[in-house]
Motif scaffolding. Structure first.
Motif, PDB file in Angstrom:
ATOM      1  N   GLU A 180      22.674   2.473  23.875  1.00  0.00           N
ATOM      2  CA  GLU A 180      23.131   3.517  24.799  1.00  0.00           C
ATOM      3  C   GLU A 180      24.609   3.347  25.178  1.00  0.00           C
ATOM      4  OE1 GLU A 180      20.757   0.497  27.276  1.00  0.00           O
ATOM      5  OE2 GLU A 180      20.491   1.508  25.357  1.00  0.00           O
ATOM      6  N   GLU A 181      25.203   2.219  24.812  1.00  0.00           N
ATOM      7  CA  GLU A 181      26.628   1.970  25.057  1.00  0.00           C
ATOM      8  C   GLU A 181      27.512   2.374  23.882  1.00  0.00           C
ATOM      9  OE1 GLU A 181      26.738  -2.009  27.709  1.00  0.00           O
ATOM     10  OE2 GLU A 181      25.944  -2.278  25.666  1.00  0.00           O
ATOM     11  N   ARG A 182      26.898   2.906  22.848  1.00  0.00           N
ATOM     12  CA  ARG A 182      27.631   3.180  21.604  1.00  0.00           C
ATOM     13  C   ARG A 182      28.914   3.970  21.828  1.00  0.00           C
ATOM     14  NH1 ARG A 182      25.491   6.893  16.659  1.00  0.00           N
ATOM     15  NH2 ARG A 182      27.353   6.682  15.360  1.00  0.00           N
ATOM     16  N   ASP A 183      28.841   5.087  22.509  1.00  0.00           N
ATOM     17  CA  ASP A 183      30.036   5.921  22.712  1.00  0.00           C
ATOM     18  C   ASP A 183      31.088   5.194  23.538  1.00  0.00           C
ATOM     19  OD1 ASP A 183      28.852   7.929  21.224  1.00  0.00           O
ATOM     20  OD2 ASP A 183      28.231   9.099  22.973  1.00  0.00           O
ATOM     21  N   ALA A 184      30.671   4.521  24.591  1.00  0.00           N
ATOM     22  CA  ALA A 184      31.624   3.807  25.455  1.00  0.00           C
ATOM     23  C   ALA A 184      32.275   2.651  24.702  1.00  0.00           C
ATOM     24  CB  ALA A 184      30.923   3.300  26.710  1.00  0.00           C
ATOM     25  N   THR A 230      32.669   2.403  21.399  1.00  0.00           N
ATOM     26  CA  THR A 230      33.559   2.982  20.393  1.00  0.00           C
ATOM     27  C   THR A 230      34.870   3.419  21.049  1.00  0.00           C
ATOM     28  OG1 THR A 230      31.731   3.661  18.966  1.00  0.00           O
ATOM     29  CG2 THR A 230      33.805   4.849  18.703  1.00  0.00           C
ATOM     30  N   ALA A 231      34.784   4.056  22.205  1.00  0.00           N
ATOM     31  CA  ALA A 231      35.995   4.462  22.932  1.00  0.00           C
ATOM     32  C   ALA A 231      36.830   3.243  23.321  1.00  0.00           C
ATOM     33  CB  ALA A 231      35.620   5.286  24.167  1.00  0.00           C
ATOM     34  N   ARG A 254      40.425   5.957  13.557  1.00  0.00           N
ATOM     35  CA  ARG A 254      39.199   6.392  14.223  1.00  0.00           C
ATOM     36  C   ARG A 254      38.024   6.481  13.249  1.00  0.00           C
ATOM     37  NH1 ARG A 254      42.527   7.981  17.948  1.00  0.00           N
ATOM     38  NH2 ARG A 254      41.922   8.347  20.088  1.00  0.00           N
ATOM     39  N   GLN A 302      34.237   2.779  14.283  1.00  0.00           N
ATOM     40  CA  GLN A 302      33.009   3.405  14.762  1.00  0.00           C
ATOM     41  C   GLN A 302      31.900   2.366  14.774  1.00  0.00           C
ATOM     42  OE1 GLN A 302      32.817   6.675  15.698  1.00  0.00           O
ATOM     43  NE2 GLN A 302      34.985   6.886  15.213  1.00  0.00           N
ATOM     44  N   SER A 319      27.849   2.144  14.303  1.00  0.00           N
ATOM     45  CA  SER A 319      26.706   2.915  13.828  1.00  0.00           C
ATOM     46  C   SER A 319      25.447   2.425  14.529  1.00  0.00           C
ATOM     47  CB  SER A 319      26.555   2.757  12.318  1.00  0.00           C
ATOM     48  OG  SER A 319      25.976   1.500  12.014  1.00  0.00           O
TER      49      SER A 319
END
Length: 158
Positions: free
Chosen positions: A8-12, A14-15, A35, A39, A41
């Motif tokens: 659930e932390e994937r997007d944070a 990656t940012a 970018r 990433q 996965s």
């Protein structure tokens, strides 16, 4: 504290990797190319060797691969606000200890040129250059740590 990364932390996360890379002053074209490579996965999160340094908010991440006697730091990123606070050192010490416990004798790192001095302070030496995955014609320092040397002197030697 170092703990396993959660999907659930994937997007944070990656940012955070993007902010970490941008910290070094790369231009917009470079960052757009990077970018695509920077990433995480869903498969990355299946590994027990994708960890974050968390002091209430994730400040860094490390992904370690181990195959036989060779370990590889696949990713190591520190949030700009975590730089200079021991986050990178803690993650590298985790990687070294984990690799040694799994029987690895060497650790390789394809380093960003701006991060090469950090890895050198951690005991790595440049053994060559490798092509960048993101930028055609760009090469990166290939660094290696002899984990058997560290085993003789302990982590204090890094």
């Amino acid at each position: 504290m170092i703990r396993r990364a959660r999907i659930e932390e994937r997007d944070a996360l990656t940012a955070m990797m993007h902010r970490s890379k941008a910290h070094w002053g790369y231009d917009a074209d470079f960052m757009a190319a990077a970018r695509a490579v920077l990433q995480l996965s869903p498969l990355d999160f299946e590994s027990e060797r994708l960890v974050v340094f968390d002091d209430g908010v994730p400040q860094g991440l490390c992904k370690l691969g181990i195959e036989g006697e060779m370990a590889q730091v696949d990713k190591l990123f520190v949030a700009p606000e975590g730089m200079g606070r021991g986050v990178g050192r803690a993650l590298m010490e985790w990687a070294i200890e984990t690799a040694r416990a799994a029987g690895a004798k060497r650790m390789e790192i394809e380093a960003d040129p701006d991060a090469a001095p950090f890895y050198a302070r951690m005991g790595a030496r440049e053994i060559g250059r490798v092509p960048s995955e993101a930028i055609a014609g760009r090469t990166l320092p290939l660094m290696q740590i002899d984990l058997t040397d560290l085993a003789r002197g302990g982590l204090r030697s890094i």
